[in-house]
Design a protein around this motif. Structure first.
Motif, PDB file in Angstrom:
ATOM      1  N   SER A   1       0.841  -1.195   0.000  1.00  6.52           N
ATOM      2  CA  SER A   1       0.000   0.000   0.000  1.00  6.52           C
ATOM      3  C   SER A   1       0.881   1.252   0.000  1.00  6.52           C
ATOM      4  N   ASN A   2       0.303   2.352  -0.393  1.00  4.88           N
ATOM      5  CA  ASN A   2       1.049   3.610  -0.430  1.00  4.88           C
ATOM      6  C   ASN A   2       1.562   3.997   0.949  1.00  4.88           C
ATOM      7  N   HIS A   3       0.763   3.732   1.951  1.00  8.41           N
ATOM      8  CA  HIS A   3       1.143   4.070   3.326  1.00  8.41           C
ATOM      9  C   HIS A   3       2.430   3.349   3.720  1.00  8.41           C
ATOM     10  N   THR A   4       2.498   2.068   3.443  1.00  5.62           N
ATOM     11  CA  THR A   4       3.674   1.274   3.784  1.00  5.62           C
ATOM     12  C   THR A   4       4.880   1.709   2.961  1.00  5.62           C
ATOM     13  N   LEU A   5       4.677   1.971   1.675  1.00  2.23           N
ATOM     14  CA  LEU A   5       5.783   2.413   0.833  1.00  2.23           C
ATOM     15  C   LEU A   5       6.340   3.754   1.267  1.00  2.23           C
ATOM     16  N   TRP A   6       5.469   4.667   1.706  1.00  2.00           N
ATOM     17  CA  TRP A   6       5.948   5.965   2.181  1.00  2.00           C
ATOM     18  C   TRP A   6       6.770   5.824   3.454  1.00  2.00           C
ATOM     19  N   TYR A   7       6.347   4.925   4.340  1.00  2.00           N
ATOM     20  CA  TYR A   7       7.128   4.686   5.556  1.00  2.00           C
ATOM     21  C   TYR A   7       8.512   4.140   5.215  1.00  2.00           C
ATOM     22  N   ILE A   8       8.571   3.175   4.315  1.00  2.00           N
ATOM     23  CA  ILE A   8       9.849   2.559   3.972  1.00  2.00           C
ATOM     24  C   ILE A   8      10.741   3.546   3.225  1.00  2.00           C
ATOM     25  N   ALA A   9      10.210   4.204   2.215  1.00  2.00           N
ATOM     26  CA  ALA A   9      11.004   5.149   1.429  1.00  2.00           C
ATOM     27  C   ALA A   9      11.407   6.370   2.263  1.00  2.00           C
ATOM     28  N   GLY A  10      10.475   6.873   3.061  1.00  2.00           N
ATOM     29  CA  GLY A  10      10.801   8.019   3.909  1.00  2.00           C
ATOM     30  C   GLY A  10      11.826   7.673   4.968  1.00  2.00           C
ATOM     31  N   GLY A  11      11.715   6.480   5.525  1.00  2.00           N
ATOM     32  CA  GLY A  11      12.689   6.042   6.517  1.00  2.00           C
ATOM     33  C   GLY A  11      14.080   5.905   5.932  1.00  2.00           C
ATOM     34  N   LEU A  12      14.165   5.301   4.754  1.00  2.00           N
ATOM     35  CA  LEU A  12      15.468   5.178   4.097  1.00  2.00           C
ATOM     36  C   LEU A  12      16.050   6.543   3.734  1.00  2.00           C
ATOM     37  N   GLY A  13      15.213   7.409   3.207  1.00  2.00           N
ATOM     38  CA  GLY A  13      15.673   8.750   2.846  1.00  2.00           C
ATOM     39  C   GLY A  13      16.151   9.541   4.049  1.00  2.00           C
ATOM     40  N   ALA A  14      15.414   9.462   5.135  1.00  2.00           N
ATOM     41  CA  ALA A  14      15.804  10.178   6.347  1.00  2.00           C
ATOM     42  C   ALA A  14      17.084   9.601   6.941  1.00  2.00           C
ATOM     43  N   MET A  15      17.237   8.286   6.870  1.00  2.00           N
ATOM     44  CA  MET A  15      18.467   7.689   7.379  1.00  2.00           C
ATOM     45  C   MET A  15      19.670   8.124   6.556  1.00  2.00           C
ATOM     46  N   ILE A  16      19.545   8.141   5.247  1.00  2.00           N
ATOM     47  CA  ILE A  16      20.651   8.566   4.385  1.00  2.00           C
ATOM     48  C   ILE A  16      20.982  10.040   4.622  1.00  2.00           C
ATOM     49  N   ALA A  17      19.953  10.884   4.707  1.00  2.00           N
ATOM     50  CA  ALA A  17      20.188  12.307   4.953  1.00  2.00           C
ATOM     51  C   ALA A  17      20.812  12.535   6.332  1.00  2.00           C
ATOM     52  N   GLY A  18      20.308  11.833   7.341  1.00  2.00           N
ATOM     53  CA  GLY A  18      20.846  12.001   8.686  1.00  2.00           C
ATOM     54  C   GLY A  18      22.274  11.528   8.798  1.00  2.00           C
ATOM     55  N   ILE A  19      22.589  10.412   8.179  1.00  2.00           N
ATOM     56  CA  ILE A  19      23.957   9.909   8.241  1.00  2.00           C
ATOM     57  C   ILE A  19      24.904  10.847   7.491  1.00  2.00           C
ATOM     58  N   SER A  20      24.463  11.390   6.370  1.00  2.00           N
ATOM     59  CA  SER A  20      25.320  12.317   5.637  1.00  2.00           C
ATOM     60  C   SER A  20      25.546  13.613   6.420  1.00  2.00           C
ATOM     61  N   LEU A  21      24.568  14.036   7.199  1.00  6.04           N
ATOM     62  CA  LEU A  21      24.768  15.212   8.047  1.00  6.04           C
ATOM     63  C   LEU A  21      25.661  14.913   9.242  1.00  6.04           C
ATOM     64  N   ALA A  22      25.575  13.706   9.769  1.00  5.93           N
ATOM     65  CA  ALA A  22      26.308  13.359  10.983  1.00  5.93           C
ATOM     66  C   ALA A  22      27.777  13.025  10.707  1.00  5.93           C
ATOM     67  N   LEU A  23      28.099  12.662   9.482  1.00  4.39           N
ATOM     68  CA  LEU A  23      29.489  12.328   9.173  1.00  4.39           C
ATOM     69  C   LEU A  23      30.361  13.584   9.224  1.00  4.39           C
ATOM     70  N   PRO A  24      31.594  13.439   9.670  1.00  7.79           N
ATOM     71  CA  PRO A  24      32.477  14.610   9.699  1.00  7.79           C
ATOM     72  C   PRO A  24      32.824  15.060   8.286  1.00  7.79           C
ATOM     73  N   THR A  25      32.976  16.344   8.126  1.00  5.75           N
ATOM     74  CA  THR A  25      33.314  16.907   6.817  1.00  5.75           C
ATOM     75  C   THR A  25      34.778  17.306   6.800  1.00  5.75           C
ATOM     76  N   ARG A  26      35.345  17.325   5.612  1.00  4.83           N
ATOM     77  CA  ARG A  26      36.742  17.763   5.460  1.00  4.83           C
ATOM     78  C   ARG A  26      36.770  19.278   5.372  1.00  4.83           C
ATOM     79  N   ARG A  27      37.809  19.852   5.929  1.00  5.86           N
ATOM     80  CA  ARG A  27      37.948  21.325   5.846  1.00  5.86           C
ATOM     81  C   ARG A  27      39.278  21.687   5.294  1.00  5.86           C
TER      82      ARG A  27
END
Length: 68
Positions: A42-68
Motif C-alpha cells: 500500500s502507499n502508506h507502507t511504501l511511504w514509511y519505507i522510502a521516507g525512513g530510508l531517505g531520512a536515514m541517508i540524509a541524517g547519516i550524511s549530516l552526521a558524518l564529519p566533513t573535510r575542511r
C-alpha cells in the motif's frame, strides 16, 4: 558535538524508526493479502519505507564529519 551533527543523528534515528514501522507494517496479514492481490504494498507502507530510508541517508550524511 556540533548542532548539525546532533541534528543528523536525530534525523537518522527517526528515519530508522520510520523504516522499522514500514517493515513491520509490510508483515501485517492485511498488507500481505493486499500485496498478494495487487502485487505491491500500500502507499502508506511504501511511504514509511522510502521516507525512513531517505531520512536515514540524509541524517547519516549530516552526521558524518566533513573535510575542511
Amino acid at each position: 558535538m556540533t548542532p548539525l551533527r546532533a541534528l543528523g543523528i536525530a534525523i537518522a534515528v527517526s528515519g530508522a524508526v520510520f523504516l522499522y514501522f514500514g517493515l513491520n507494517a509490510s508483515d501485517a496479514p492485511l498488507e500481505q493479502a493486499s500485496e498478494a492481490l495487487t502485487g505491491s504494498y500500500s502507499n502508506h507502507t511504501l511511504w514509511y519505507i522510502a521516507g525512513g530510508l531517505g531520512a536515514m541517508i540524509a541524517g547519516i550524511s549530516l552526521a558524518l564529519p566533513t573535510r575542511r
